[in-house]
Design an enzyme around this catalytic site. Structure first.
Site, PDB file in Angstrom:
ATOM      1  N   SER A 198       0.814  -1.210   0.000  1.00  0.00           N
ATOM      2  CA  SER A 198       0.000   0.000   0.000  1.00  0.00           C
ATOM      3  C   SER A 198       0.849   1.262   0.000  1.00  0.00           C
ATOM      4  CB  SER A 198      -0.929   0.023   1.213  1.00  0.00           C
ATOM      5  OG  SER A 198      -0.226   0.370   2.363  1.00  0.00           O
ATOM      6  N   LYS A 204       0.484   4.721   6.752  1.00  0.00           N
ATOM      7  CA  LYS A 204      -0.128   5.647   5.793  1.00  0.00           C
ATOM      8  C   LYS A 204       0.506   7.036   5.876  1.00  0.00           C
ATOM      9  CE  LYS A 204      -3.902   3.345   4.200  1.00  0.00           C
ATOM     10  NZ  LYS A 204      -3.452   2.033   4.714  1.00  0.00           N
TER      11      LYS A 204
END
Lengths: 202, 202
Positions: A120, A161
């Site tokens: 990701s 993230k």
DNA sequence: TGTCCTTCAATACATATGTACCTAAAATAT
DNA sequence: ATATTTTAGGTACATATGTATTGAAGGACA
């Protein structure tokens, strides 16, 4: 109290200051800030600086040129050498799998390590299997936008993230178009650490 | 090494500068130096500063206040041998520029570090500005195909590439379609090290 | 001794720079 | 809506500050 939230303009200036000081190793002058912010008058910068100072983010010596410094976030870390990380989905965050062979120096800052599962963050060149060294975050309110953080999101587990603040909301963005950004109330998120380094053994 | 020796007056100023910058986190002004040295005129300071700069101990931005910085050199750790062109262009490869703070374990293997310039290895998730830790290669003939190596190619300088052997030829491939593979006689290539780890400070 | 480099003093100067003051638009809060 | 805060523009000013210049004194060294 240090850690009060910033307006967009204040945040923008602060972020730029961090960058500038990081690579110039000295403070910019007000007029340099002015130009960098695309302004034509020093007054707005004075205003932003005053607010940043009142909120405890920066300080300087009055009357002296280029003496601005960032008020560093004081870290009192509990060294947790844990492994396991977040791809984009649910993940755990507990067991110690192995020990990184770099104790001495790194542990001083309370750093801990996570292994990255999934892709990701691939567009930020953090690949599956990488080890990310995280620095504990005590005060999430002073994170810079764009910082890579590990954060615990209720229902999703811990994830790696990019961190963005948007008013009272927090947006967590993957570095991969296949993953949707997560928007969530700042109160709901527990930011555990921010990226200090990427370590890839081969 | 900044190397060249200093006179007493120069050394005295330099020592004071180190102290000052260490606890103030910014450069003093010339007149502050003047007072600290017990002088009544800025000229001697200008002179000392000029000499310190010529001898490579300090530097500053001309005309800008309080922009003096120390030219750092020796720390302990993995020697950073210079920047390597991922692009495939010529690069330097000589003096130690800075050191990585990761003593202990790493030095055991004789590792050395390179900073990566360019994006030719981007598909292997080695980005511009990354630090690559390299393990010295004594016997290039035993390298596995696909290994990431730093190699010196005559006429091209030192470059970071995937290593492939093809008979008596060696093929060096970037991890970026924009760059053409290099094919060259094995005798012509000097493989200096193979990738041990990627280190990215943030 | 005398030469060369460093150091110091004193002064001068242009400008880089922090700061103040005033006004108005824009954003935010109430 | 109104009130408050933040942001922006413009201008002005005192001074902090880097730099240049000139002259003289001290030290190192042949």
């Amino acid at each position: 109290m240090p850690g009060e939230s910033l307006t967009n303009a204040q945040q923008e200036l602060y972020d730029w200051l961090v960058d500038f000081i990081e690579d110039q190793h000295h403070s910019p002058s007000i007029r340099q800030m002015m130009q960098a912010m695309g302004l034509r008058s020093p007054a707005p910068i004075q205003s932003r600086l005053r607010h940043l100072q009142e909120k405890g983010w920066i300080k300087w010596q009055e009357g002296q040129a280029r003496t601005l410094q960032l008020v560093e976030e004081r870290i009192s870390g509990v060294p947790v050498l844990g492994a396991i990380a977040a791809g984009g989905l649910v993940e755990t965050f507990d067991d110690v799998q192995e020990t990184l062979d770099m104790d001495s120096v790194l542990q001083l800052k309370g750093l801990f390590a996570l292994t990255v599962n999934g892709d990701s963050m691939i567009n930020s060149y953090i690949a599956d299997g990488d080890m990310v060294l995280m620095e504990p975050v005590n005060d999430p309110s002073r994170l810079r936008n764009g910082t890579v953080v590990s954060a615990m999101v209720p229902g999703l587990g811990t994830t790696l993230k990019h961190f963005f603040r948007d008013g009272s909301l927090v947006r967590l963005e993957a570095a991969n178009p296949d993953y949707e950004p997560i928007e969530i109330d700042a109160e709901q998120v527990c930011v555990q650490g921010k990226l200090a380094a990427v370590w890839r053994k081969t």
